[in-house]
Write a protein that holds these residues in place. Structure first.
Motif, PDB file in Angstrom:
ATOM      1  N   GLN A  29     171.549 -49.859  65.104  1.00 47.87           N
ATOM      2  CA  GLN A  29     170.527 -48.853  65.346  1.00 47.87           C
ATOM      3  C   GLN A  29     171.081 -47.429  65.307  1.00 47.87           C
ATOM      4  OE1 GLN A  29     168.241 -49.588  68.920  1.00 47.87           O
ATOM      5  NE2 GLN A  29     168.370 -51.765  68.616  1.00 47.87           N
ATOM      6  N   GLY A  30     172.409 -47.278  65.528  1.00 48.04           N
ATOM      7  CA  GLY A  30     172.971 -45.947  65.563  1.00 48.04           C
ATOM      8  C   GLY A  30     172.459 -45.161  66.752  1.00 48.04           C
ATOM      9  N   LEU A  31     172.905 -45.535  67.945  1.00 44.63           N
ATOM     10  CA  LEU A  31     172.389 -44.930  69.159  1.00 44.63           C
ATOM     11  C   LEU A  31     172.630 -43.426  69.205  1.00 44.63           C
ATOM     12  CD1 LEU A  31     173.274 -47.410  72.005  1.00 44.63           C
ATOM     13  CD2 LEU A  31     171.074 -46.909  71.016  1.00 44.63           C
ATOM     14  N   PRO A  32     171.674 -42.695  69.739  1.00 44.20           N
ATOM     15  CA  PRO A  32     171.877 -41.253  69.875  1.00 44.20           C
ATOM     16  C   PRO A  32     172.874 -40.913  70.970  1.00 44.20           C
ATOM     17  CG  PRO A  32     169.826 -41.896  70.923  1.00 44.20           C
ATOM     18  CD  PRO A  32     170.354 -43.112  70.215  1.00 44.20           C
ATOM     19  N   SER A  33     173.124 -41.834  71.889  1.00 43.41           N
ATOM     20  CA  SER A  33     173.957 -41.559  73.056  1.00 43.41           C
ATOM     21  C   SER A  33     175.046 -42.606  73.190  1.00 43.41           C
ATOM     22  CB  SER A  33     173.105 -41.505  74.325  1.00 43.41           C
ATOM     23  OG  SER A  33     172.035 -40.601  74.168  1.00 43.41           O
ATOM     24  N   ALA A  34     176.008 -42.582  72.281  1.00 44.46           N
ATOM     25  CA  ALA A  34     177.137 -43.498  72.341  1.00 44.46           C
ATOM     26  C   ALA A  34     178.111 -43.026  73.415  1.00 44.46           C
ATOM     27  CB  ALA A  34     177.831 -43.559  70.984  1.00 44.46           C
ATOM     28  N   LEU A  35     179.036 -43.897  73.823  1.00 44.77           N
ATOM     29  CA  LEU A  35     180.045 -43.504  74.798  1.00 44.77           C
ATOM     30  C   LEU A  35     180.844 -42.316  74.281  1.00 44.77           C
ATOM     31  CD1 LEU A  35     181.531 -46.869  76.116  1.00 44.77           C
ATOM     32  CD2 LEU A  35     180.130 -45.240  77.376  1.00 44.77           C
ATOM     33  N   LYS A  36     180.992 -41.329  75.120  1.00 39.21           N
ATOM     34  CA  LYS A  36     181.799 -40.167  74.749  1.00 39.21           C
ATOM     35  C   LYS A  36     182.294 -39.502  76.026  1.00 39.21           C
ATOM     36  CE  LYS A  36     178.355 -36.451  74.609  1.00 39.21           C
ATOM     37  NZ  LYS A  36     177.781 -35.370  73.785  1.00 39.21           N
ATOM     38  N   PRO A  37     183.347 -38.677  75.933  1.00 40.77           N
ATOM     39  CA  PRO A  37     183.841 -37.985  77.124  1.00 40.77           C
ATOM     40  C   PRO A  37     182.752 -37.131  77.761  1.00 40.77           C
ATOM     41  CG  PRO A  37     185.427 -37.807  75.331  1.00 40.77           C
ATOM     42  CD  PRO A  37     184.179 -38.411  74.749  1.00 40.77           C
ATOM     43  N   LEU A  38     182.889 -36.894  79.057  1.00 35.57           N
ATOM     44  CA  LEU A  38     181.913 -36.078  79.765  1.00 35.57           C
ATOM     45  C   LEU A  38     181.823 -34.685  79.146  1.00 35.57           C
ATOM     46  CD1 LEU A  38     182.897 -37.004  83.439  1.00 35.57           C
ATOM     47  CD2 LEU A  38     180.900 -37.833  82.180  1.00 35.57           C
ATOM     48  N   ASP A  39     180.615 -34.177  79.063  1.00 34.17           N
ATOM     49  CA  ASP A  39     180.364 -32.846  78.515  1.00 34.17           C
ATOM     50  C   ASP A  39     180.499 -31.827  79.653  1.00 34.17           C
ATOM     51  OD1 ASP A  39     179.290 -30.478  77.517  1.00 34.17           O
ATOM     52  OD2 ASP A  39     177.770 -31.490  76.320  1.00 34.17           O
ATOM     53  N   GLU A  40     181.673 -31.217  79.754  1.00 32.65           N
ATOM     54  CA  GLU A  40     181.956 -30.322  80.871  1.00 32.65           C
ATOM     55  C   GLU A  40     181.060 -29.090  80.860  1.00 32.65           C
ATOM     56  OE1 GLU A  40     183.717 -30.934  83.409  1.00 32.65           O
ATOM     57  OE2 GLU A  40     184.659 -32.798  82.741  1.00 32.65           O
ATOM     58  N   GLN A  41     180.701 -28.609  79.690  1.00 31.88           N
ATOM     59  CA  GLN A  41     179.828 -27.439  79.628  1.00 31.88           C
ATOM     60  C   GLN A  41     178.454 -27.753  80.201  1.00 31.88           C
ATOM     61  OE1 GLN A  41     179.539 -25.484  75.814  1.00 31.88           O
ATOM     62  NE2 GLN A  41     177.652 -24.406  76.363  1.00 31.88           N
ATOM     63  N   ARG A  42     177.891 -28.922  79.802  1.00 34.28           N
ATOM     64  CA  ARG A  42     176.582 -29.303  80.331  1.00 34.28           C
ATOM     65  C   ARG A  42     176.667 -29.552  81.831  1.00 34.28           C
ATOM     66  NH1 ARG A  42     171.561 -28.301  80.898  1.00 34.28           N
ATOM     67  NH2 ARG A  42     170.216 -30.108  81.268  1.00 34.28           N
ATOM     68  N   SER A  44     178.622 -28.090  83.947  1.00 36.08           N
ATOM     69  CA  SER A  44     178.689 -26.778  84.601  1.00 36.08           C
ATOM     70  C   SER A  44     177.299 -26.162  84.706  1.00 36.08           C
ATOM     71  CB  SER A  44     179.616 -25.844  83.819  1.00 36.08           C
ATOM     72  OG  SER A  44     180.945 -26.336  83.828  1.00 36.08           O
ATOM     73  N   GLU A  45     176.479 -26.378  83.696  1.00 32.21           N
ATOM     74  CA  GLU A  45     175.113 -25.870  83.737  1.00 32.21           C
ATOM     75  C   GLU A  45     174.301 -26.576  84.817  1.00 32.21           C
ATOM     76  OE1 GLU A  45     174.900 -24.921  78.913  1.00 32.21           O
ATOM     77  OE2 GLU A  45     173.813 -26.623  79.778  1.00 32.21           O
ATOM     78  N   ILE A  46     174.507 -27.875  84.956  1.00 29.76           N
ATOM     79  CA  ILE A  46     173.762 -28.649  85.950  1.00 29.76           C
ATOM     80  C   ILE A  46     174.174 -28.270  87.368  1.00 29.76           C
ATOM     81  CG2 ILE A  46     173.349 -30.979  86.839  1.00 29.76           C
ATOM     82  CD1 ILE A  46     173.612 -31.980  83.947  1.00 29.76           C
ATOM     83  N   VAL A  47     175.458 -27.960  87.563  1.00 27.91           N
ATOM     84  CA  VAL A  47     175.942 -27.555  88.890  1.00 27.91           C
ATOM     85  C   VAL A  47     175.105 -26.404  89.440  1.00 27.91           C
ATOM     86  CG1 VAL A  47     177.853 -26.441  90.111  1.00 27.91           C
ATOM     87  CG2 VAL A  47     178.311 -28.377  88.611  1.00 27.91           C
ATOM     88  N   ALA A 259     176.639 -33.412  89.827  1.00 26.54           N
ATOM     89  CA  ALA A 259     176.287 -32.919  88.497  1.00 26.54           C
ATOM     90  C   ALA A 259     176.767 -33.874  87.417  1.00 26.54           C
ATOM     91  CB  ALA A 259     176.885 -31.522  88.286  1.00 26.54           C
ATOM     92  N   VAL A 260     177.934 -34.472  87.628  1.00 29.70           N
ATOM     93  CA  VAL A 260     178.460 -35.443  86.658  1.00 29.70           C
ATOM     94  C   VAL A 260     177.489 -36.604  86.501  1.00 29.70           C
ATOM     95  CG1 VAL A 260     180.241 -37.196  86.291  1.00 29.70           C
ATOM     96  CG2 VAL A 260     180.901 -34.860  86.923  1.00 29.70           C
ATOM     97  N   PHE A 261     177.009 -37.140  87.616  1.00 30.33           N
ATOM     98  CA  PHE A 261     176.118 -38.301  87.523  1.00 30.33           C
ATOM     99  C   PHE A 261     174.715 -37.908  87.054  1.00 30.33           C
ATOM    100  CE2 PHE A 261     179.487 -40.185  90.055  1.00 30.33           C
ATOM    101  CZ  PHE A 261     179.610 -41.416  89.444  1.00 30.33           C
ATOM    102  N   ILE A 311     165.293 -29.895  85.141  1.00 31.60           N
ATOM    103  CA  ILE A 311     165.574 -30.986  84.202  1.00 31.60           C
ATOM    104  C   ILE A 311     164.458 -32.015  84.359  1.00 31.60           C
ATOM    105  CG2 ILE A 311     167.152 -32.819  83.482  1.00 31.60           C
ATOM    106  CD1 ILE A 311     169.445 -31.203  84.596  1.00 31.60           C
ATOM    107  N   ASP A 312     163.727 -32.245  83.294  1.00 33.89           N
ATOM    108  CA  ASP A 312     162.571 -33.145  83.349  1.00 33.89           C
ATOM    109  C   ASP A 312     162.656 -34.161  82.219  1.00 33.89           C
ATOM    110  OD1 ASP A 312     160.195 -34.414  83.675  1.00 33.89           O
ATOM    111  OD2 ASP A 312     158.922 -32.641  83.452  1.00 33.89           O
ATOM    112  N   LEU A 313     162.954 -35.398  82.561  1.00 36.47           N
ATOM    113  CA  LEU A 313     163.065 -36.456  81.554  1.00 36.47           C
ATOM    114  C   LEU A 313     161.711 -36.847  80.976  1.00 36.47           C
ATOM    115  CD1 LEU A 313     165.789 -38.798  83.110  1.00 36.47           C
ATOM    116  CD2 LEU A 313     166.066 -36.775  81.686  1.00 36.47           C
ATOM    117  N   PHE A 314     160.625 -36.319  81.512  1.00 39.01           N
ATOM    118  CA  PHE A 314     159.304 -36.526  80.929  1.00 39.01           C
ATOM    119  C   PHE A 314     159.015 -35.524  79.809  1.00 39.01           C
ATOM    120  CE2 PHE A 314     156.600 -38.936  84.330  1.00 39.01           C
ATOM    121  CZ  PHE A 314     157.391 -40.045  84.140  1.00 39.01           C
TER     122      PHE A 314
END
Length: 640
Positions: A29-42, A44-47, A259-261, A311-314
């Protein structure tokens, strides 16, 4: 290998096979969200969006405004009276190992025992928060200590080689995610009422058993079966993420960790959405929609509250279509098809529908004022629903295209049609006609299946799920169950062959004509029978709204040499053959005439009762007496 031997091997092997099968489909399927290192910039924004202190659903029991209102409502009186005799459910080693030692044929005993303990902790928390008298604190602390000492938080069927039980390695799955969020909510709601050292032990256990395994999975990007929920596209993804993220937001003091979770939930929950059709269709059926998408709602609300709606997942466009799945799938009179592993008679969760109706303005008036009071099975969803949340805005009263009053709802990308009577007419028959493919989540080989409803009765169609056994998810045995294979569905048996599993077995829409008087849909389902000698197999459904209504299902088929062809009526109704080409179905107050024909060819009838542990149903086979090159076999359903 005999099925009894599968039991003795333990269902961890079964589930490993399922994960391997799932993983191969994910790669395709080619997932849009494959395993990857944490996005530190994002992160920091969430913090910047989070409060300094952790918080969960509802308010701590010392904040009495809502809790006192709930207590005075009277909706919890019976619950509190029953809690006077409450005894915390014990952990049973015998139940936990009942599948692997062969004393049980499914993991049900062990799973129920595990979940009863989480429910027990929730109910004690509810009772203390309602009364606020300290009456249940001792039981809560003893129960919590017992759970912290419990060797495994995971379902026995998912404890691969019993690594969790033997403290070799910890993993997150459906049950451990439930434990994590339940424990975290208990700590948040009771606050300083609990012993500080016990709270510290609980958070350390959450870190070791839940938070660290997830972080390690992302850090190492290993391909083991454990913690693969991050990449899965079925209900596992949203259920596990909801539990992990909800627990983190409720108890982790460090804002960066929260923020990480939050980022993990935001990023990896896209995988769970991939399991839904682009038209919003849920191939797992209503039961798993309640479970899986219900947890997506929990995840969304948790993050929405923690970030004050920033942040709204809807806000994802596809989610709006998924929210319309239930009203779109309703046939008539609150009856839904038992597609996939849904149970017969399955109903949507009213609290979920209330939440969706209010958030998306679906225009479903019956859910506007549905009560969410009195439920105490868990201290997550039940608390979230009765406290102020994002759905509390005044519901938008609009006429939604997905409303059940509409003449039809067509999940066009999937090929699933729901046809309904004209409102106010004497027609009281409705139909669900299913295309899809045979590699859907919780798949049954059911391309071309249908469900016929008259009044409030399912007269014929998809039989639904059967109880899970040790081998029911194994690649080798799953489709040997008649109820899961195509034999137990109202689809053809072609040259003695059933449908094959796999994404290549799919329905292709080759014709449709929708009017105010009738609906026609034609599907090419020949690919589901790759070794049958077919040259053509087109299945059409004609739904006529005039009079009392009628449904015609026609198979237009052709072989490369003469073969036998068989269709089937699947029903839990009482039935009686009334002629060589007709029978009458009787269910409750409803009666229906079923006729069948294949012009130029004689049809014969054979019947079989099937149970496989579920409710008994009849498979009534309608087959050509002699092999034929081509023909058209029609089955009609008309209310009497």
């Amino acid at each position: 290998m005999k099925r009894s031997m599968i039991c003795r091997l333990g269902l961890w092997l079964t589930f490993t096979l399922v994960l391997l099968i799932t993983d191969s489909s994910l790669q395709a399927q080619g997932l849009p969200s494959a395993l990857k290192p944490l996005d530190e910039q994002r992160i920091s924004e969430i913090v910047l969006l989070l409060e300094d202190q952790p918080s969960g659903f509802g308010q701590p029991c010392t904040n009495r405004k809502v809790w006192d209102k709930l207590l005075k409502s009277g909706e919890y009186d019976l619950f509190l009276k029953n809690m006077e005799r409450f005894s915390f459910p014990a952990f049973s080693k015998a139940d936990y190992f009942s599948l692997s030692d062969g004393s049980a044929t499914s993991s049900g005993r062990g799973l129920q025992m595990m979940r009863d303990r989480a429910k027990g902790l929730s109910e004690l928390t509810w009772a203390e928060c309602l009364q606020n008298k300290g009456r249940y604190i001792r039981q809560i602390q003893e129960g919590l200590k017992d759970i912290l000492a419990q060797k495994s938080w995971v379902s026995p069927r998912n404890d691969f080689k019993f690594k969790n039980y033997n403290s070799i390695e910890y993993s997150v799955e459906l049950t451990s995610a439930l434990y994590a969020h339940t424990i975290a909510q208990t700590l948040y709601l009771l606050g300083d009422k609990l012993d500080s050292s016990l709270k510290k032990q609980a958070i350390e256990a959450l870190q070791k058993r839940v938070f660290d395994p997830v972080l390690d999975k992302i850090r190492t990007q290993n391909d083991s079966a454990e913690n693969r929920f991050l990449q899965m596209t079925n209900n596992y993804n949203h259920v596990c993420l909801s539990g992990v993220v909800g627990a983190a937001l409720a108890v982790l003091e460090d804002k960066k960790q929260r923020a990480v979770f939050t980022y993990i939930g935001e990023y990896y929950s896209k995988n769970g959405l991939e399991g839904f059709g682009d038209d919003g269709y849920c191939s797992e059926g209503v039961g798993y929609y309640n479970y899986g998408f219900g947890h997506y709602i929990l995840l969304r609300e948790n993050i929405w509250q923690a970030t004050k709606g920033k942040i709204d997942l809807f806000a994802i466009e596809k989610v709006k279509k998924i929210a319309g799945f239930i009203p779109g799938l309703e046939i008539i009179n609150g009856v839904y098809p038992a597609i996939s592993d849904s149970k017969p008679g399955v109903q949507p969760d009213a609290s979920i529908m209330r939440y969706l109706n209010r958030n998306f303005g679906l225009g479903l008036e019956k859910y506007d004022t549905v009560s969410v009071l009195g439920n105490t099975d868990d201290n997550r969803n039940d608390v979230m629903m009765v406290f102020p949340n994002s759905s509390d805005a005044k519901p938008k009263r609009i006429s939604a295209p997905s409303a059940p009053a509409a003449l039809r709802y067509f999940f066009e990308k999937t090929g699933v049609l729901i046809s309904r009577p004209t409102p106010g007419s004497i027609c009281q028959i409705g139909v669900a006609f299913k295309g899809g493919n045979n590699k859907e989540h919780h798949n049954h080989n059911d391309v071309g299946s249908y469900t016929i409803v008259s009044g409030k009765e399912i007269m014929a169609g998809d039989p639904g799920s059967i109880p899970y056994t040790a081998d029911i998810f194994t690649e080798k045995f799953r489709y040997t169950y008649k109820t899961i294979g195509s034999f137990g569905h109202p689809v053809p048996l072609v040259a003695g062959k059933q449908q094959q599993a796999g994404s290549q077995s799919k329905a292709v829409t080759i014709g449709k004509d929708f009017t105010t008087g009738y609906d026609d849909l034609v599907l090419d389902i020949g690919s589901a029978y790759p070794e049958s000698g077919l040259q053509k197999l087109h299945r059409s459904m004609h739904y006529d709204r005039s009079g009392k209504g009628i449904v015609l299902v026609t198979d237009d088929f052709a072989f490369n040499k003469a073969e036998r062809f068989e269709s089937a009526v699947i029903t839990r109704a009482n039935w009686k053959k009334t002629s060589d080409s007709s029978m009458v179905l009787s269910q409750g107050k409803e009666k229906m005439l079923v006729t069948f024909s294949c012009p130029g060819n004689q049809l014969s009838v054979r019947s079989e009762e099937i149970t496989e542990g579920g409710a008994v149903y009849s498979r009534i086979g309608l087959y050509t007496v002699k092999p034929i090159i081509s023909g058209k076999l029609t089955v009609s359903y008309k209310p009497l």
